[in-house]
Structure formats: C-alpha cells, structure tokens
Design an enzyme around this catalytic site. Structure first.
Site, PDB file in Angstrom:
ATOM      1  N   TRP A  53       8.244  22.882  17.196  1.00 45.29           N
ATOM      2  CA  TRP A  53       9.092  21.693  17.393  1.00 45.29           C
ATOM      3  C   TRP A  53       9.020  21.244  18.844  1.00 45.29           C
ATOM      4  CZ3 TRP A  53      14.299  20.576  14.619  1.00 45.29           C
ATOM      5  CH2 TRP A  53      14.142  20.712  13.228  1.00 45.29           C
ATOM      6  N   ASP A 113      16.630  24.112  14.765  1.00 48.74           N
ATOM      7  CA  ASP A 113      15.912  24.684  13.620  1.00 48.74           C
ATOM      8  C   ASP A 113      16.298  26.169  13.514  1.00 48.74           C
ATOM      9  OD1 ASP A 113      14.057  24.525  11.497  1.00 48.74           O
ATOM     10  OD2 ASP A 113      12.410  25.232  12.750  1.00 48.74           O
ATOM     11  N   LYS A 153      19.598  22.597  10.785  1.00 46.93           N
ATOM     12  CA  LYS A 153      19.021  23.112   9.527  1.00 46.93           C
ATOM     13  C   LYS A 153      20.074  23.962   8.822  1.00 46.93           C
ATOM     14  CE  LYS A 153      15.774  26.492   9.550  1.00 46.93           C
ATOM     15  NZ  LYS A 153      14.352  26.901   9.625  1.00 46.93           N
TER      16      LYS A 153
HETATM   17  C1  LIG Z   1      12.515  28.954  11.981  1.00 45.41           C
HETATM   18  S1  LIG Z   1      12.511  29.623  13.572  1.00 45.41           S
HETATM   19  C2  LIG Z   1      12.273  28.203  14.573  1.00 45.41           C
HETATM   20  C3  LIG Z   1      10.877  27.679  14.565  1.00 45.41           C
HETATM   21  C4  LIG Z   1      10.674  26.614  15.622  1.00 45.41           C
HETATM   22  N1  LIG Z   1      11.468  25.435  15.351  1.00 45.41           N
HETATM   23  C5  LIG Z   1       9.234  26.181  15.725  1.00 45.41           C
HETATM   24  O1  LIG Z   1       8.945  25.026  15.460  1.00 45.41           O
HETATM   25  O2  LIG Z   1       8.395  26.991  16.113  1.00 45.41           O
HETATM   26  C6  LIG Z   1      14.222  29.950  13.812  1.00 45.41           C
HETATM   27  C7  LIG Z   1      14.541  30.462  15.200  1.00 45.41           C
HETATM   28  O3  LIG Z   1      15.965  30.487  15.347  1.00 45.41           O
HETATM   29  C8  LIG Z   1      16.257  31.509  16.279  1.00 45.41           C
HETATM   30  N2  LIG Z   1      17.679  31.872  16.228  1.00 45.41           N
HETATM   31  C9  LIG Z   1      18.342  32.442  15.192  1.00 45.41           C
HETATM   32  N3  LIG Z   1      19.617  32.691  15.515  1.00 45.41           N
HETATM   33  C10 LIG Z   1      19.783  32.261  16.794  1.00 45.41           C
HETATM   34  C11 LIG Z   1      20.876  32.279  17.694  1.00 45.41           C
HETATM   35  N4  LIG Z   1      22.061  32.788  17.346  1.00 45.41           N
HETATM   36  N5  LIG Z   1      20.697  31.787  18.942  1.00 45.41           N
HETATM   37  C12 LIG Z   1      19.481  31.294  19.319  1.00 45.41           C
HETATM   38  N6  LIG Z   1      18.397  31.253  18.500  1.00 45.41           N
HETATM   39  C13 LIG Z   1      18.540  31.748  17.264  1.00 45.41           C
HETATM   40  C14 LIG Z   1      15.329  32.635  15.842  1.00 45.41           C
HETATM   41  O4  LIG Z   1      15.165  33.568  16.886  1.00 45.41           O
HETATM   42  C15 LIG Z   1      14.058  31.885  15.474  1.00 45.41           C
HETATM   43  O5  LIG Z   1      13.122  31.896  16.527  1.00 45.41           O
END
Ligand SMILES: C[S@@+](CC[C@H](N)C(=O)[O-])C[C@H]1O[C@@H](n2cnc3c(N)ncnc32)[C@H](O)[C@@H]1O
Length: 210
Positions: A53, A113, A153
């Site tokens: 993203w 995301d 999301k």
């Molecule tokens: C589906 S991945 C995102 C992919 C990214 N949008 C891309 O295009 O490469 C979801 C991300 O949300 C992060 N995430 C989950 N919980 C989180 C939190 N409490 N704080 C920050 N990041 C978080 C995860 O570490 C993960 O890297």
C-alpha cells in the site's frame, strides 16, 4: 477462480510489477472505485508492512508518508516508518513529532489495512478487526483534517453495521465495499469514510438557529 488460484494470481502479479505484497492491488482497486487519494495528500498509513500500500500511496500522492506497523518494514524513500502498536494510546504522541518535522498539521487521509494474524474463526477475526478499526477511528479523530478520508479494513460480522452507524455521522459520506483482490472466501471488507466533520464544525451546526 478458486480462492487459492486468486491468491497465486495476485501474488505473481505483485512479483512481476515489483510490489511488496498482493495487497497493493486492493488499494489500487479501492482507488479506482472510490478515488480515495489525490496528488499532494498527506497520508497516515496503519498496518503498512511489508509496504505494498505504501508504494501505491507514494506513487499517487508524491508526498512523504508516515507508516505504522507492529512488524518492521524495509525502508522506502520518502516513508517515515514507526514500529508500534496502534492499540497503545501513546501511539499518537509517537506520530506527532514526524508530523511536525514534515510540517503536516493534520492528515488528508488515514488508511488502515491493519489486521492481526487470522485465526480462521469468523467471530474471533471479526472482533479483533473491529477493535483495530475502532482504534484507527480514535486516532483519526485526533489527527485527521477537516474534510479528510479514513479507510479501514474489517472482517465482517455483527458489529460491522453498528460500527458504520456509530462513525458515519462524523463524515459526509460513508460506504462499505469489497475488492476482487481479497480472497474469495474472505469476509474482508473496506469501510470508506469521506469528508470528516470535525468536532468544531459539528458544534457550530448544533448551535446554528434552525
Ligand atoms: C495485511 S497486512 C498489511 C499489508 C500492507 N497493507 C501491504 O500492502 O503490504 C496487516 C498488517 O497489520 C499489522 N498490524 C496488526 N495489528 C496491528 C497493530 N495493533 N498495530 C500496528 N500494526 C498492526 C500487521 O503487523 C500486518 O503487517
């Protein structure tokens, strides 16, 4: 196309086009459908790693991006990465010094995301994504500019419509959408809020004579 074929298709396409993740195609699709971003926007990105993203945001806005994730992210030019947990209420105070450095008073858009590792259990995935979405909205209330956009999301469930109903009065438009690049079996949706009405303006409305 089966869910696995779809996943493989976007994975290969991301590799061919040098995107860090197939998630990049989800944001491209959201952009085509709903014009989320424009050139010059200042964006706060949440759940950015590994950076698909982020690449799309940079290519549209051509502005520095502030990105936050629990996991580390390989550097991208013009991206200020904060390794942190958005569930921690102190996260805003970690973002603000970067805003000051970049002369950003408020963000034009907050895009998330973010998702914790999915369990495969619908209720659990729904409630954990709901809680992340709630945090994104709370952060946005502090850091988003008047008229700004938020995208979150969510794994759909009982709380999706109440979530939409709770936050949509703070915006001029809101909608739920899904994207073809999501896995076929996934209940993943994106909720788009546009035209943030800040507290100040809400107060003015409520005080103005009928
Ligand atoms: C589906 S991945 C995102 C992919 C990214 N949008 C891309 O295009 O490469 C979801 C991300 O949300 C992060 N995430 C989950 N919980 C989180 C939190 N409490 N704080 C920050 N990041 C978080 C995860 O570490 C993960 O890297």
């Amino acid at each position: 196309m089966s869910a696995q074929d779809r996943k493989d298709y976007y994975y290969k396409k991301a590799k061919q086009q040098n995107y860090r993740s197939r998630a990049a195609f989800k944001l491209m699709e959201l952009q085509t459908k709903s014009s989320i971003l424009k050139y010059g926007d200042n964006v706060l990105e949440i759940g950015s790693s590994p950076g698909g993203w982020t690449q799309i945001i940079r290519s549209i806005t051509e502005r520095p991006v502030i990105s936050v994730d629990l996991n580390d992210m390989e550097p991208i030019e013009g991206v200020y990465f904060i390794r942190g947990n958005i569930s921690n209420p102190a996260i805003n105070e970690r973002i603000k010094p970067y805003m000051e450095k970049l002369h950003i008073e408020k963000f034009s858009a907050v895009l998330s995301d973010a998702m914790s590792r999915t369990s495969g259990k619908r209720d659990i995935d729904h409630s954990s994504s709901y809680l992340l979405c709630k945090r994104v909205m709370e952060i946005s209330m502090d850091l988003l500019a008047e008229g700004g956009t938020v995208v979150v999301k969510q794994f759909q469930g009982d709380l999706t419509i109440p979530f939409l109903n709770e936050w949509s009065p703070r915006f001029r438009n809101s909608r739920i959408t899904n994207v073809a690049a999501s896995r076929e079996s996934s209940s993943e949706v994106y909720i788009i809020f546009k035209g943030y009405i800040s507290e100040h303006e809400t107060d003015q409305f409520s005080q103005s004579p009928l």
